[in-house]
Design a protein around this motif. Structure first.
Motif, PDB file in Angstrom:
ATOM      1  N   GLU A  10      -2.064 -28.789  60.731  1.00  0.00           N
ATOM      2  CA  GLU A  10      -2.862 -27.555  60.642  1.00  0.00           C
ATOM      3  C   GLU A  10      -2.372 -26.653  59.511  1.00  0.00           C
ATOM      4  N   ALA A  11      -1.148 -26.869  59.028  1.00  0.00           N
ATOM      5  CA  ALA A  11      -0.606 -26.060  57.937  1.00  0.00           C
ATOM      6  C   ALA A  11      -1.021 -26.587  56.560  1.00  0.00           C
ATOM      7  N   LEU A  12      -1.686 -27.735  56.503  1.00  0.00           N
ATOM      8  CA  LEU A  12      -2.090 -28.318  55.223  1.00  0.00           C
ATOM      9  C   LEU A  12      -3.352 -27.656  54.696  1.00  0.00           C
ATOM     10  N   SER A  13      -3.461 -27.628  53.373  1.00  0.00           N
ATOM     11  CA  SER A  13      -4.663 -27.071  52.745  1.00  0.00           C
ATOM     12  C   SER A  13      -5.802 -28.084  52.853  1.00  0.00           C
ATOM     13  N   ALA A  14      -7.003 -27.629  52.556  1.00  0.00           N
ATOM     14  CA  ALA A  14      -8.168 -28.518  52.596  1.00  0.00           C
ATOM     15  C   ALA A  14      -8.000 -29.665  51.597  1.00  0.00           C
ATOM     16  N   ALA A  15      -7.425 -29.374  50.430  1.00  0.00           N
ATOM     17  CA  ALA A  15      -7.220 -30.414  49.420  1.00  0.00           C
ATOM     18  C   ALA A  15      -6.221 -31.458  49.907  1.00  0.00           C
ATOM     19  N   GLU A  16      -5.158 -31.000  50.582  1.00  0.00           N
ATOM     20  CA  GLU A  16      -4.168 -31.941  51.107  1.00  0.00           C
ATOM     21  C   GLU A  16      -4.774 -32.800  52.208  1.00  0.00           C
ATOM     22  N   LEU A  17      -5.565 -32.193  53.080  1.00  0.00           N
ATOM     23  CA  LEU A  17      -6.220 -32.967  54.135  1.00  0.00           C
ATOM     24  C   LEU A  17      -7.206 -33.972  53.553  1.00  0.00           C
ATOM     25  N   ALA A  18      -7.899 -33.582  52.479  1.00  0.00           N
ATOM     26  CA  ALA A  18      -8.848 -34.492  51.835  1.00  0.00           C
ATOM     27  C   ALA A  18      -8.111 -35.677  51.216  1.00  0.00           C
ATOM     28  N   ALA A  19      -6.896 -35.432  50.710  1.00  0.00           N
ATOM     29  CA  ALA A  19      -6.118 -36.502  50.090  1.00  0.00           C
ATOM     30  C   ALA A  19      -5.598 -37.490  51.139  1.00  0.00           C
ATOM     31  N   PHE A  20      -5.452 -37.023  52.380  1.00  0.00           N
ATOM     32  CA  PHE A  20      -4.968 -37.850  53.468  1.00  0.00           C
ATOM     33  C   PHE A  20      -5.950 -37.747  54.635  1.00  0.00           C
TER      34      PHE A  20
END
Length: 103
Positions: free
Chosen positions: A37-47
């Motif tokens: 939940e602490a990850l950014s949208a870009a980080e979540l999109a990458a993973f």
């Protein structure tokens, strides 16, 4: 194991398995750790397989694990078709349901 081998193994120095580039986590490290939940949208999109609640996404039509006995010839036939053979067995069973008109 012979006594001679055990004595030789016991005389060897203990291997150093520490890795300075990847140290073991401490209690403080675990306390500071944050979840996805602490990850950014870009980080979540990458993973994309990272989820807040872990595991596979919930399906609208969830499957259940069962034990099913099949003949070796049936297993050989479907396994020979490669990866996804279990899904193909389900497709055949679904087609039979549709064919029989009993759903």
């Amino acid at each position: 194991m012979s006594d001679d081998i055990e004595r030789k193994l016991g005389a060897q120095p203990e291997a150093d398995l520490t890795d300075p580039d990847n140290p073991e986590w401490t209690e403080e490290d675990f306390a500071r750790a944050e979840g996805p939940e602490a990850l950014s949208a870009a980080e979540l999109a990458a993973f994309p397989r990272t989820r807040n609640k872990g595991g596979r996404p919930r399906s609208a039509n969830p499957k259940r694990q069962v034990t099913l006995r099949l003949s070796q010839s049936v297993l050989n036939h479907f396994k020979a078709t490669g990866a996804g053979w279990q899904a193909r067995i389900e497709d055949v069973l679904k087609a039979e349901i549709e064919r029989s008109g009993k759903h």
